[in-house]
Scaffold this active site. Structure first.
Site, PDB file in Angstrom:
ATOM      1  N   GLN A  45      -9.563   7.759 -26.036  1.00 34.03           N
ATOM      2  CA  GLN A  45      -9.642   6.477 -25.368  1.00 34.03           C
ATOM      3  C   GLN A  45      -8.280   5.792 -25.399  1.00 34.03           C
ATOM      4  OE1 GLN A  45     -13.063   4.153 -26.588  1.00 34.03           O
ATOM      5  NE2 GLN A  45     -14.387   5.932 -26.502  1.00 34.03           N
ATOM      6  N   GLU A 100     -13.016  12.468 -19.596  1.00 30.60           N
ATOM      7  CA  GLU A 100     -12.793  12.361 -21.034  1.00 30.60           C
ATOM      8  C   GLU A 100     -12.040  13.605 -21.473  1.00 30.60           C
ATOM      9  OE1 GLU A 100     -15.928  11.305 -23.755  1.00 30.60           O
ATOM     10  OE2 GLU A 100     -16.963  10.088 -22.249  1.00 30.60           O
ATOM     11  N   GLU A 126     -14.093   2.101 -24.030  1.00 32.60           N
ATOM     12  CA  GLU A 126     -15.532   2.037 -24.325  1.00 32.60           C
ATOM     13  C   GLU A 126     -15.766   0.961 -25.368  1.00 32.60           C
ATOM     14  OE1 GLU A 126     -19.268   4.908 -25.770  1.00 32.60           O
ATOM     15  OE2 GLU A 126     -17.242   5.735 -25.602  1.00 32.60           O
ATOM     16  N   ASN A 184     -20.908   6.937 -24.323  1.00 31.04           N
ATOM     17  CA  ASN A 184     -22.280   6.871 -24.833  1.00 31.04           C
ATOM     18  C   ASN A 184     -22.833   5.450 -24.813  1.00 31.04           C
ATOM     19  OD1 ASN A 184     -21.881   9.579 -25.336  1.00 31.04           O
ATOM     20  ND2 ASN A 184     -21.717   9.373 -27.548  1.00 31.04           N
ATOM     21  N   GLU A 220     -22.583  11.892 -19.822  1.00 30.38           N
ATOM     22  CA  GLU A 220     -22.983  13.009 -20.691  1.00 30.38           C
ATOM     23  C   GLU A 220     -24.501  13.139 -20.816  1.00 30.38           C
ATOM     24  OE1 GLU A 220     -20.861  12.817 -24.423  1.00 30.38           O
ATOM     25  OE2 GLU A 220     -18.953  13.315 -23.470  1.00 30.38           O
TER      26      GLU A 220
END
Length: 501
Positions: free
Chosen positions: A351, A292, A27, A72, A173
């Site tokens: 991650q 995740e 990310e 996100n 999410e």
């Protein structure tokens, strides 16, 4: 010292091993991309600015699929910003992590990085602040061969061949109030269904992941999955699951049993998805993308205020340093994913570099393995063929969070092509060595090829920049095979992998 008995039977088949279970996640957050995989001034950097020392570690880790670019981050991302001449790419604010995004790494560069690592791209589209048209445009840019405005733009940008991305995430999410543009299950389900239907008009063979709950503790957990799938079931192939675990208040026993919650999460999502499928009289079976999962000391990061309004480039965020106990729990979570591999066919360790990651780097300096690197890399290397669910007879212990839990957990694989097998096992006891007898007669193996364990007298020992090799794999104290019985001696709070042939 306690005794455990395990029986491995070829008939206890879960599923053929799908390499996507060993996926990871990159990310645009903290130093995962910038100063992580990408550092143009580093001595090992290639012409694209990617650190080749990190590439080597990613290949050793065995990551198969990389979910990108969030997370996100994706809910505020304009993909067009990250393609074309680098000197013309705009700097944007990332509201998710309150940092500045330079857009110097985008889809085309990241795809070249994936070729270095041998990984498959799993791409997320923005359904937070954008929607159907932006998703279709990104799909055209990425996958159409040539002859359209956006495919020709990709070619002009230096990528003549399509990226041919097969797996796509429909947002991230969307149940969470922290998510830019978060929605109710009803609103998201409708948008996801329309987006999925449109994307499959362009390519009916895409594999699409709809957002499930961002944790089993969410107040909408279960209902969210039901409502979203009632809208989108016939258009999607996977529903996502996200779970993070940490030790709280010195309760090591509960932490070591974290996979109990992961099993509950999987069971609930499977039963909910199958309920919707039966209700709709569908012949399809929805799979889980556990895209995740990890150990994340979220409480400490929230208290530290490291995510703030300073609008910095690549700030140090979420850089957990992991202990032996963390690595044992991670190994157990991976065992749980494999034991449910008939329904969990894709997963992403979140991650990959620097941000709650198995790999750490310093600008201009070293890259090294965290403790969590080892159970993931060895499982990825040794697991092949068919996943088998062992029968385990072991003692129990009481946890404050999850109730009664087994002292030992395990999963196995067998490869019919070369006659090899592998066993992955954890000892959750904080005080007792476990003597484990494993009946492997049905596997037809005759020798221990390799037996490695992760443990330490200090369960909180860590690898740091100053002491990068403090923790590593060791030969298992006892690993012998005679007359079809494998005997193992497992220290307290340990993870073990055994290769048999």
């Amino acid at each position: 010292m306690s005794d455990t008995r395990i029986v491995i039977d070829r008939a206890a088949r879960v599923a053929p091993l799908n390499r996507r279970i060993f996926g990871s996640f990159v990310e645009h957050l903290g130093r995962c991309v910038y100063d992580g995989i990408y550092e143009p001034g580093h001595p090992t950097a290639n012409e694209d600015g990617f650190r080749l020392d990190v590439v080597d570690l990613v290949r050793e880790l065995g990551s198969s699929t990389i979910r990108y670019p969030g997370g996100n981050f994706v809910s505020g991302f304009r993909w067009e910003d990250s393609v074309g001449p680098r000197d013309q790419r705009p700097v944007r604010r990332d509201l998710a992590w309150h940092s500045l995004e330079s857009n110097q790494v985008g889809l085309d560069e990241f795809s070249r990085w994936l070729k270095l690592t041998g990984s498959e791209l799993m791409l997320a589209v923005n359904l937070g602040t954008r929607g159907i048209q932006a998703a279709l445009d990104l799909l055209e840019y990425a996958n159409h061969p040539s002859g359209t405005a956006l495919s020709d733009q990709r070619i002009a940008n230096g990528t003549p061949e399509p990226h041919d991305i097969r797996m796509w995430c429909l947002g991230n999410e969307m149940d969470g109030p922290w998510q830019t543009g978060y929605m109710t299950a009803d609103d998201y389900g409708k948008l996801a269904a329309r987006t999925a239907a449109a994307m499959k008009m362009a390519d009916k063979d895409l594999e699409l992941v709809v957002c499930g709950s961002s944790g089993s503790g969410m107040p909408t957990f279960g209902d969210w999955e039901r409502i979203v799938l009632e809208h989108s079931y016939e258009h999607v192939d996977f529903i996502s699951a996200h779970a993070y675990y940490q030790e709280r208040g010195g309760d090591l026993g509960s932490f070591l049993a974290s996979s109990v919650d992961m099993q509950y999460f999987i069971d609930t999502v499977v039963s909910t998805a199958d309920h919707v499928g039966n209700k709709l009289k569908s012949r399809k079976r929805i799979q889980i993308s556990f895209d995740e999962w990890n150990i994340w000391y979220l409480d400490e990061h929230q208290a530290s205020e490291e995510v703030n309004d300073e609008w910095r480039y690549a700030p140090r965020q979420l850089e957990d340093v992991y202990s032996v106990a963390d690595a044992v729990v991670l190994g157990n979570l991976l065992i749980t994913l494999l034991k449910n591999h008939d329904r969990v066919t894709s997963a992403s360790l979140a991650q990959l570099v620097n941000v709650i990651a198995p790999i750490m780097t310093e600008p201009g300096g070293d890259a090294w393995r965290q403790t969590t690197f080892f159970p993931f890399s060895v499982t990825s290397r040794l697991a092949r063929g068919e996943v088998l669910r062992p029968t385990i007879s072991t003692g129990k212990y009481e946890t404050a969070v999850y109730g009664e839990a087994d002292l030992v957990d395990a999963v196995a694989t067998v490869d019919e092509t070369d006659g090899t097998a592998a066993l992955f096992v954890v000892n959750r006891s904080t005080t007792e060595t476990q003597t484990v007898s494993v009946d492997v007669r049905d596997l037809g193996v005759s020798a221990v090829r390799e037996a490695l364990s992760l443990w330490d007298d200090d369960v909180y020992a860590k690898n740091t920049m100053q002491d990068q090799n403090r923790v590593g794999l060791r030969p298992t104290p006892t690993a012998s095979l005679a007359d079809g019985i494998l005997t193992l001696e497992l220290p307290p709070v340990s993870w073990t992998a055994v290769s048999l042939g």
